[in-house]
Design an enzyme around this catalytic site. Structure first.
Site, mmCIF file in Angstrom:
data_model
loop_
_atom_site.group_PDB
_atom_site.id
_atom_site.type_symbol
_atom_site.label_atom_id
_atom_site.label_comp_id
_atom_site.label_asym_id
_atom_site.label_seq_id
_atom_site.Cartn_x
_atom_site.Cartn_y
_atom_site.Cartn_z
ATOM 1 N N HIS A 159 -1.123 10.226 -2.940
ATOM 2 C CA HIS A 159 -2.374 9.875 -2.282
ATOM 3 C C HIS A 159 -3.326 11.057 -2.156
ATOM 4 O O HIS A 159 -4.492 10.991 -2.541
ATOM 5 C CB HIS A 159 -2.125 9.291 -0.882
ATOM 6 C CG HIS A 159 -3.409 9.011 -0.157
ATOM 7 N ND1 HIS A 159 -4.000 9.920 0.698
ATOM 8 C CD2 HIS A 159 -4.240 7.948 -0.205
ATOM 9 C CE1 HIS A 159 -5.129 9.422 1.163
ATOM 10 N NE2 HIS A 159 -5.300 8.225 0.631
ATOM 11 N N GLN A 190 -8.177 0.064 -9.514
ATOM 12 C CA GLN A 190 -9.083 0.284 -8.383
ATOM 13 C C GLN A 190 -9.633 1.700 -8.405
ATOM 14 O O GLN A 190 -8.952 2.628 -8.829
ATOM 15 C CB GLN A 190 -8.459 0.153 -7.022
ATOM 16 C CG GLN A 190 -7.154 -0.486 -6.767
ATOM 17 C CD GLN A 190 -6.533 0.086 -5.503
ATOM 18 O OE1 GLN A 190 -7.197 0.234 -4.473
ATOM 19 N NE2 GLN A 190 -5.270 0.426 -5.575
ATOM 20 N N ASP A 214 -1.496 5.339 -5.828
ATOM 21 C CA ASP A 214 -2.687 6.188 -5.951
ATOM 22 C C ASP A 214 -2.376 7.199 -7.037
ATOM 23 O O ASP A 214 -1.235 7.660 -7.150
ATOM 24 C CB ASP A 214 -2.941 6.933 -4.637
ATOM 25 C CG ASP A 214 -3.356 5.998 -3.517
ATOM 26 O OD1 ASP A 214 -4.209 5.137 -3.753
ATOM 27 O OD2 ASP A 214 -2.817 6.145 -2.400
ATOM 28 N N GLU A 259 -4.800 3.178 -8.289
ATOM 29 C CA GLU A 259 -6.129 3.653 -7.875
ATOM 30 C C GLU A 259 -6.402 5.009 -8.498
ATOM 31 O O GLU A 259 -5.629 5.958 -8.298
ATOM 32 C CB GLU A 259 -6.222 3.771 -6.346
ATOM 33 C CG GLU A 259 -7.613 4.258 -5.960
ATOM 34 C CD GLU A 259 -7.752 4.700 -4.500
ATOM 35 O OE1 GLU A 259 -6.925 4.334 -3.652
ATOM 36 O OE2 GLU A 259 -8.712 5.455 -4.241
ATOM 37 N N GLU A 264 1.090 -0.497 -5.033
ATOM 38 C CA GLU A 264 -0.148 0.271 -5.203
ATOM 39 C C GLU A 264 0.120 1.770 -5.353
ATOM 40 O O GLU A 264 0.383 2.443 -4.370
ATOM 41 C CB GLU A 264 -1.066 0.072 -3.979
ATOM 42 C CG GLU A 264 -2.458 0.628 -4.200
ATOM 43 C CD GLU A 264 -2.909 1.661 -3.177
ATOM 44 O OE1 GLU A 264 -2.119 2.044 -2.295
ATOM 45 O OE2 GLU A 264 -4.064 2.083 -3.276
ATOM 46 N N HIS A 312 0.834 -1.200 0.000
ATOM 47 C CA HIS A 312 0.000 0.000 0.000
ATOM 48 C C HIS A 312 0.873 1.257 0.000
ATOM 49 O O HIS A 312 1.575 1.522 0.968
ATOM 50 C CB HIS A 312 -0.867 -0.056 1.272
ATOM 51 C CG HIS A 312 -1.825 1.060 1.423
ATOM 52 N ND1 HIS A 312 -1.689 2.017 2.407
ATOM 53 C CD2 HIS A 312 -2.943 1.367 0.739
ATOM 54 C CE1 HIS A 312 -2.696 2.859 2.334
ATOM 55 N NE2 HIS A 312 -3.469 2.494 1.336
ATOM 56 N N ARG A 313 0.875 1.970 -1.122
ATOM 57 C CA ARG A 313 1.728 3.152 -1.323
ATOM 58 C C ARG A 313 3.209 2.751 -1.259
ATOM 59 O O ARG A 313 4.054 3.539 -0.845
ATOM 60 C CB ARG A 313 1.428 4.238 -0.303
ATOM 61 C CG ARG A 313 -0.061 4.553 -0.144
ATOM 62 C CD ARG A 313 -0.314 5.689 0.833
ATOM 63 N NE ARG A 313 -1.710 5.725 1.261
ATOM 64 C CZ ARG A 313 -2.213 6.562 2.137
ATOM 65 N NH1 ARG A 313 -1.423 7.479 2.680
ATOM 66 N NH2 ARG A 313 -3.491 6.505 2.487
HETATM 67 O O1 G3P Z 1 -6.820 1.583 -2.354
HETATM 68 C C1 G3P Z 1 -7.043 0.936 -1.156
HETATM 69 C C2 G3P Z 1 -6.816 1.919 -0.076
HETATM 70 O O2 G3P Z 1 -5.579 2.479 -0.331
HETATM 71 C C3 G3P Z 1 -7.870 2.980 -0.093
HETATM 72 O O3 G3P Z 1 -7.565 3.958 0.806
HETATM 73 O O4 G3P Z 1 -7.090 6.337 1.140
HETATM 74 O O5 G3P Z 1 -5.263 4.667 1.367
HETATM 75 O O6 G3P Z 1 -6.156 5.219 -0.867
HETATM 76 P P1 G3P Z 1 -6.460 5.089 0.597
HETATM 77 CA CA CA Z 2 -5.296 3.601 -2.433
#
Ligand code: G3P
Ligand code: CA
Length: 342
Positions: free
Chosen positions: A96, A213, A83, A174, A81, A54-55
């Site tokens: 993000h 996503q 964003d 995302e 991932e 995540h990130r």
């Molecule tokens: O994309 C899954 C999760 O990352 C969603 O929350 O705010 O961290 O992008 P956020």
């Molecule tokens: Ca995300």
């Protein structure tokens, strides 16, 4: 001869037995439909759940920088991932927040380029990515806010993330706030699709596999309908706004456009049947976000992941700590029995 005529002449016990057999056959065929759905859904992972960084490895390195993505790949994460936000000149960047001040030195480099935004009773200054060209954004330091050890890390374009992942990991971008960008005259879905086409990633022919996503349902619809995308899609949901999507009818609608539901883990804690009900609709379930040190020690985080994987039986998860994902033991090992709540 019509079946109804045959049935009318049979002994009642035989009719009951035939009805039971019919029910059994229907149940078996429903099972096989679900299992075919599971097999045909690339995100349904019963054996190897997805470890999604995540990130990047954002527990350890500044989120969305090359350092964070490289660290995640070294830790063995099969997916990173990014964003996505957009610059004024329409370039997709890995970021993000829609604004730059939390994770860069924009306020120092461009002190006058903020907008005043009302947050409740307070007016705050915010530096929106869509007010800056890519050339300006590339001047920002995206690492020092976390640690001087990362001074000089830059915000990456989607092109650069793809190049970084090439041959090493798959990506799960995302699309953030596509509706807000459209209001600024920036078409995020179109820009995204053009990048994928340029890299020949739209059919998984080359380079990293792409799983899309978004929290924005209509954008996922648009990717499938306007751009004829067959890439796997994850529909993200959170909080109260998730409610309409979490009924069986809502999940069936999600399944028309997505391969997975991406709920906040709080939504599964509130209703663990969400996982099996999503699976019944053919959807994989990939919750977010499993993170230390913000909310948990490493040991607590490993237990939390174990509960998600072994008890809830999710198909993967988003984590800031992709190294700890590998420390969750096998779900069938009794000594590794999951705890009831994370
Ligand atoms: O994309 C899954 C999760 O990352 C969603 O929350 O705010 O961290 O992008 P956020
Ligand atoms: Ca995300």
């Amino acid at each position: 001869m019509p079946t109804s005529m045959l049935t009318n002449r049979q002994h009642p016990n035989r009719v009951i037995a035939q009805a039971l057999l019919l029910c059994l056959a229907l149940a078996l065929s429903l099972d096989s439909v679900i299992s075919v759905q599971a097999q045909s859904n690339p995100l349904r992972q019963t054996d190897t759940p997805l470890n999604i960084a995540h990130r990047g490895a954002s527990a350890y390195a500044p989120e969305h920088t090359a350092a964070a993505y490289r660290m995640a790949i070294e830790m063995g994460a099969p997916f990173i991932e990014p964003d996505l936000q957009m610059t004024r000149d329409g370039v997709l960047i890995a970021l993000h927040d829609p604004t730059l001040e939390r994770t860069t030195n924009v306020a120092t480099l461009f002190p006058q380029r903020y907008r005043r935004v009302q947050r409740g009773a307070k007016a705050v200054r915010q530096w929106f990515a869509y007010d800056f060209s890519l050339a300006e954004i590339k001047q920002l330091d995206a690492g020092s806010w976390l640690s001087e050890a990362y001074a000089g890390e830059r915000i990456l374009t989607l092109d650069e993330v793809i190049a970084l992942a090439q041959g090493k990991a798959d990506i799960m971008p995302e699309l953030k706030y596509p509706d807000r960008y459209l209001a600024q005259g920036l078409d995020m879905a179109q820009a995204f699709w053009h990048v994928l086409e340029r890299h020949r990633l739209t059919r998984g022919e080359h380079g990293p596999q792409v799983v899309v996503q978004s929290f924005h349902f209509d954008t996922l619809v648009r990717l499938r309908q306007q751009f004829q995308s067959s890439l796997p899609q994850v529909f993200l949901v959170y909080g109260d706004s998730a409610a309409p999507w979490l009924s069986d009818e809502g999940l069936a609608r999600v399944a028309t456009i997505a391969d997975a539901l991406g709920p906040s883990k709080l939504l599964i804690e509130a209703d663990p049947t969400l996982v099996s009900r999503s699976h019944q609709q053919g959807l994989a379930v990939i919750p977010y976000t499993f993170a230390s040190p913000h909310r948990a020690t490493d040991a607590a985080l490993i237990r939390e992941m174990q509960t998600a994987l072994c008890l809830w039986q999710v198909d993967g998860l988003f984590t800031n700590n992709p190294d700890l994902f590998g420390q969750v033991g096998p779900c069938r090992d009794e000594s590794n029995a999951p705890v009831a709540t994370p």
